[in-house]
Design a protein around this motif. Structure first.
Motif, PDB file in Angstrom:
ATOM      1  N   ASP A   4      -2.329  53.503  59.740  1.00  0.00           N
ATOM      2  CA  ASP A   4      -0.744  54.058  59.700  1.00  0.00           C
ATOM      3  C   ASP A   4      -0.429  54.483  60.314  1.00  0.00           C
ATOM      4  N   CYS A   6       1.749  56.245  63.763  1.00  0.00           N
ATOM      5  CA  CYS A   6       3.634  56.660  63.581  1.00  0.00           C
ATOM      6  C   CYS A   6       4.235  55.538  64.534  1.00  0.00           C
ATOM      7  N   GLN A  25       5.535  58.625  51.460  1.00  0.00           N
ATOM      8  CA  GLN A  25       6.204  59.166  52.618  1.00  0.00           C
ATOM      9  C   GLN A  25       4.619  59.117  53.295  1.00  0.00           C
ATOM     10  N   TYR A  26       4.851  59.107  54.426  1.00  0.00           N
ATOM     11  CA  TYR A  26       3.564  59.492  55.771  1.00  0.00           C
ATOM     12  C   TYR A  26       4.391  60.454  56.117  1.00  0.00           C
ATOM     13  N   TYR A  35       7.889  58.903  57.422  1.00  0.00           N
ATOM     14  CA  TYR A  35       8.432  58.598  57.539  1.00  0.00           C
ATOM     15  C   TYR A  35       8.017  57.874  56.043  1.00  0.00           C
ATOM     16  N   THR A  36       8.584  56.960  55.631  1.00  0.00           N
ATOM     17  CA  THR A  36       8.954  56.562  54.336  1.00  0.00           C
ATOM     18  C   THR A  36       8.735  54.588  54.426  1.00  0.00           C
ATOM     19  N   ARG A  37       7.312  54.444  54.084  1.00  0.00           N
ATOM     20  CA  ARG A  37       6.561  53.241  53.999  1.00  0.00           C
ATOM     21  C   ARG A  37       7.324  52.058  53.541  1.00  0.00           C
ATOM     22  N   TYR A  77       7.774  51.521  59.096  1.00  0.00           N
ATOM     23  CA  TYR A  77       7.438  52.555  59.050  1.00  0.00           C
ATOM     24  C   TYR A  77       9.327  53.234  59.137  1.00  0.00           C
TER      25      TYR A  77
END
Length: 81
Positions: A4, A6, A25-26, A35-37, A77
């Motif tokens: 995943d 950025c 969330q990441y 970020y929300t996937r 994302y």
């Protein structure tokens, strides 16, 4: 294994929260952004809903009205607000 990344700096994202109202969330440690996937249907590009049952994961696209394999789903994302 798929990483995943950025969308801003292409550094690897770290999983932060699951099951929240906003979804998975990441965190990007380099940018200090969260970020929300979002899962997208590979056929129509509409948002797909995650379905978990008996240890398996699939996604349902309400626009196509069918299940999609997790191997075909595309992830996007977005900034978590």
């Amino acid at each position: 294994m798929k990483q995943d990344l950025c969308p801003s700096c292409q550094e690897e994202l770290t999983f932060k929260v699951s099951g929240s109202v906003r979804g998975e969330q990441y965190l990007c440690h380099a940018c200090q952004r969260i970020y929300t996937r979002v899962a997208k249907c590979p056929d129509c590009q509409q948002t797909a809903e995650k379905i978990q049952a008996c240890g398996s994961v699939s996604y349902f696209c309400s626009h196509c009205n069918e299940l999609k394999s997790k191997t075909r789903i595309q992830f996007e994302y977005n900034d978590a607000l």
